[in-house]
Design an enzyme around this catalytic site. Structure first.
Site, PDB file in Angstrom:
ATOM      1  N   PRO A  92       0.857  -1.184   0.000  1.00 21.56           N
ATOM      2  CG  PRO A  92       0.138  -0.931   2.221  1.00 21.56           C
ATOM      3  CD  PRO A  92       0.929  -1.839   1.317  1.00 21.56           C
ATOM      4  CB  THR A 171      -0.800   0.703   8.494  1.00 18.11           C
ATOM      5  OG1 THR A 171      -0.880   0.157   7.178  1.00 18.11           O
ATOM      6  CG2 THR A 171       0.564   1.346   8.684  1.00 18.11           C
ATOM      7  CG  HIS A 262       5.766   2.780   7.109  1.00 14.73           C
ATOM      8  ND1 HIS A 262       4.544   2.505   7.662  1.00 14.73           N
ATOM      9  CD2 HIS A 262       5.506   3.677   6.122  1.00 14.73           C
ATOM     10  CE1 HIS A 262       3.596   3.208   7.045  1.00 14.73           C
ATOM     11  NE2 HIS A 262       4.157   3.918   6.106  1.00 14.73           N
ATOM     12  NE  ARG A 265       7.607   6.553   2.946  1.00 13.16           N
ATOM     13  CZ  ARG A 265       7.996   7.390   2.001  1.00 13.16           C
ATOM     14  NH1 ARG A 265       9.162   7.205   1.408  1.00 13.16           N
ATOM     15  NH2 ARG A 265       7.249   8.411   1.635  1.00 13.16           N
ATOM     16  CG  ASP A 293       7.063  -3.790   4.091  1.00 17.23           C
ATOM     17  OD1 ASP A 293       7.824  -3.382   4.989  1.00 17.23           O
ATOM     18  OD2 ASP A 293       5.890  -3.390   3.973  1.00 17.23           O
ATOM     19  N   GLY A 295      13.087  -2.763   1.978  1.00 14.84           N
ATOM     20  CA  GLY A 295      14.410  -2.976   1.400  1.00 14.84           C
ATOM     21  C   GLY A 295      14.494  -4.016   0.306  1.00 14.84           C
ATOM     22  NE  ARG A 297      14.810  -0.380  -2.929  1.00 17.27           N
ATOM     23  CZ  ARG A 297      13.937  -0.389  -1.906  1.00 17.27           C
ATOM     24  NH1 ARG A 297      13.175  -1.452  -1.685  1.00 17.27           N
ATOM     25  NH2 ARG A 297      13.823   0.657  -1.117  1.00 17.27           N
TER      26      ARG A 297
HETATM   27  C1  FMN Z   1       5.790   6.797  -1.115  1.00 14.25           C
HETATM   28  C2  FMN Z   1       5.350   5.794  -0.084  1.00 14.25           C
HETATM   29  C3  FMN Z   1       4.070   5.879   0.445  1.00 14.25           C
HETATM   30  C4  FMN Z   1       3.641   4.935   1.390  1.00 14.25           C
HETATM   31  N1  FMN Z   1       2.355   4.998   1.866  1.00 14.25           N
HETATM   32  C5  FMN Z   1       1.932   4.053   2.748  1.00 14.25           C
HETATM   33  C6  FMN Z   1       0.585   4.071   3.222  1.00 14.25           C
HETATM   34  O1  FMN Z   1      -0.213   4.938   2.853  1.00 14.25           O
HETATM   35  N2  FMN Z   1       0.212   3.087   4.099  1.00 14.25           N
HETATM   36  C7  FMN Z   1       1.095   2.114   4.524  1.00 14.25           C
HETATM   37  O2  FMN Z   1       0.703   1.239   5.312  1.00 14.25           O
HETATM   38  N3  FMN Z   1       2.365   2.091   4.082  1.00 14.25           N
HETATM   39  C8  FMN Z   1       2.798   3.022   3.209  1.00 14.25           C
HETATM   40  N4  FMN Z   1       4.101   2.976   2.757  1.00 14.25           N
HETATM   41  C9  FMN Z   1       4.995   1.891   3.218  1.00 14.25           C
HETATM   42  C10 FMN Z   1       4.901   0.679   2.298  1.00 14.25           C
HETATM   43  O3  FMN Z   1       3.638   0.062   2.395  1.00 14.25           O
HETATM   44  C11 FMN Z   1       5.970  -0.361   2.647  1.00 14.25           C
HETATM   45  O4  FMN Z   1       5.880  -0.717   4.005  1.00 14.25           O
HETATM   46  C12 FMN Z   1       7.396   0.118   2.329  1.00 14.25           C
HETATM   47  O5  FMN Z   1       7.429   0.875   1.140  1.00 14.25           O
HETATM   48  C13 FMN Z   1       8.321  -1.082   2.204  1.00 14.25           C
HETATM   49  O6  FMN Z   1       9.642  -0.704   2.006  1.00 14.25           O
HETATM   50  P1  FMN Z   1      10.321  -0.619   0.544  1.00 14.25           P
HETATM   51  O7  FMN Z   1       9.822   0.651  -0.064  1.00 14.25           O
HETATM   52  O8  FMN Z   1      11.777  -0.565   0.854  1.00 14.25           O
HETATM   53  O9  FMN Z   1       9.900  -1.832  -0.245  1.00 14.25           O
HETATM   54  C14 FMN Z   1       4.534   3.911   1.811  1.00 14.25           C
HETATM   55  C15 FMN Z   1       5.812   3.829   1.256  1.00 14.25           C
HETATM   56  C16 FMN Z   1       6.227   4.755   0.317  1.00 14.25           C
HETATM   57  C17 FMN Z   1       7.608   4.609  -0.268  1.00 14.25           C
END
Ligand code: FMN
Length: 366
Positions: A92, A171, A262, A265, A293, A295, A297
């Site tokens: 998501p 989440t 996340h 983030r 999830d 990392g 790639r």
């Molecule tokens: C631009 C962006 C927006 C995201 N928005 C959400 C969100 O709205 N809800 C959520 O549960 N996770 C969100 N995530 C986290 C992702 O669901 C996921 O946990 C994360 O991207 C995994 O790491 P990766 O990008 O290294 O694969 C977001 C991630 C990114 C990069």
């Protein structure tokens, strides 16, 4: 945001020929304005967790077996009764319209073409109904942020059930957005036009934003347990990193646990997801499937997570690289490259099926 058909066609030109996932990433970077790229790439704080998510994969090495007598490997698996052509789901990701005019609709279509499934973001640019309609066989899991009372939250779950979603992803690690410094510098605005697709005119479009500022408390495991007991959709717990929380999630009734920080983030300084997978797997003890999830790639990353106990991984930024590079075709290219690398890696490991890929096939790097 790209808006014209011409721009869309141009963005997709050549994406099928990008030779590696790194090339897809570079194409995405070239396609996006700097502030949007920063929003996608950034982690929280000093970005230590963001970097560690990648470094963690290099801390593990495969234990290949030769003379295996295998045939062409199969990547087929299933997650909670859903067949997957490979152990990958898409994450998501909110504000998806920033990356491509079709956002989660393009992702769902790409997943449908590859026998895969989407986790659809509450903070999408598009409504959950529109995304489900774009590809009903793929848009099957709805993600929501737990806020407000359980009763009010259940109304949001019912909407997802009415739209045809079969599972709910809750989440847990986002009571407030992480302290993200690139975004603070660029000043990027995530207004309702990019994150408000699930909320109509006059509705509170930001139920998931500013919970603490509104004076609300963060949810407890008791509320999550009540949700699991009353929800019309089985609940996946997203954002678990410790054995304590993994056990609490399963005890509360989660049907799966998603090990995640996340994508680095949220809490900077949190451990890499992959490093936490063994302790979560031990605490879960096979009671429910585990996703991972943060990392991922490349194809070998997926297989390391499977060897350490994950049923499948969830791809976030990797999926968005494809989306930004070429919409549906770009996400399909990501899936194809992941699949190709995984088949090769499985063959070299001497594994014909994912069932053969367990802890005896992986060790810590020296
Ligand atoms: C631009 C962006 C927006 C995201 N928005 C959400 C969100 O709205 N809800 C959520 O549960 N996770 C969100 N995530 C986290 C992702 O669901 C996921 O946990 C994360 O991207 C995994 O790491 P990766 O990008 O290294 O694969 C977001 C991630 C990114 C990069």
């Amino acid at each position: 945001m790209r808006t014209t058909e011409e721009d869309l066609a141009a963005s997709q030109d050549g994406v099928d020929r990008l030779p590696t996932l790194l090339d897809v990433e570079q194409a995405a970077r070239a396609a996006l304005p700097q502030d949007v790229w920063d929003f996608l790439a950034e982690g929280a704080g000093a970005e230590e967790t963001l970097a560690d998510n990648r470094a963690a994969f290099a801390r593990w090495r495969f234990r290949p077996r030769v003379m295996s007598g295998i045939r062409l490997p199969s990547l087929a698996t299933s997650f909670l009764g859903i067949d997957l052509s490979m152990p990958v789901l898409t994450a998501p990701v909110g504000a998806d319209g920033l990356f491509h005019a079709d956002g989660h609709r393009a992702i769902a279509r790409a997943n449908a073409a590859h026998g895969l499934v989407s986790l659809v973001a509450e903070a999408s640019t598009f409504s959950q109904e529109a995304i489900r309609a774009a590809a009903p066989s793929a848009a099957r899991i709805m993600q929501l942020h737990p806020t407000g009372t359980v009763d009010a939250f259940l109304e949001r779950v019912q909407r997802a059930a009415d739209a045809g979603y079969e599972l709910l992803c809750v989440t847990l690690d986002c009571p407030t957005a992480g302290f993200r410094e690139r975004g603070r510098r660029s000043g990027i605005m995530l207004d309702e036009s990019v994150i408000g697709g699930n909320y109509g005119e006059g509705e509170d479009r930001n139920t998931f934003w500013g919970l603490l500022e509104r004076g609300e408390r963060v949810w407890t495991w008791e509320q999550f347990a009540e949700l699991c007991a009353r929800s019309p959709l089985p609940c996946i717990a997203k954002g678990v990193l410790t054995r304590e929380d993994a056990a609490a999630a399963v005890d509360a009734g989660a049907v799966a646990v998603l090990v995640s920080n996340h994508g680095g983030r949220q809490l900077d300084g949190a451990p890499a997801s992959l490093d936490q997978l063994p302790e979560v797997a031990e605490a879960v003890g096979g009671r429910v499937p585990i996703l991972l999830d943060s990392g991922v790639r490349r194809g070998s990353d997926v297989l390391k997570a499977v060897a350490l106990g994950a049923t499948a991984v969830v791809i976030g930024r990797l999926m968005v690289y494809g989306l930004a590079a070429g919409g549906q075709a770009g996400v399909e290219r990501v899936h194809q490259l992941l699949r190709d690398e995984m088949i090769t890696t499985m063959a070299l490991l001497g594994c014909e099926t994912l069932a053969e890929l367990g802890p005896e096939r992986i060790q810590r790097a020296a």
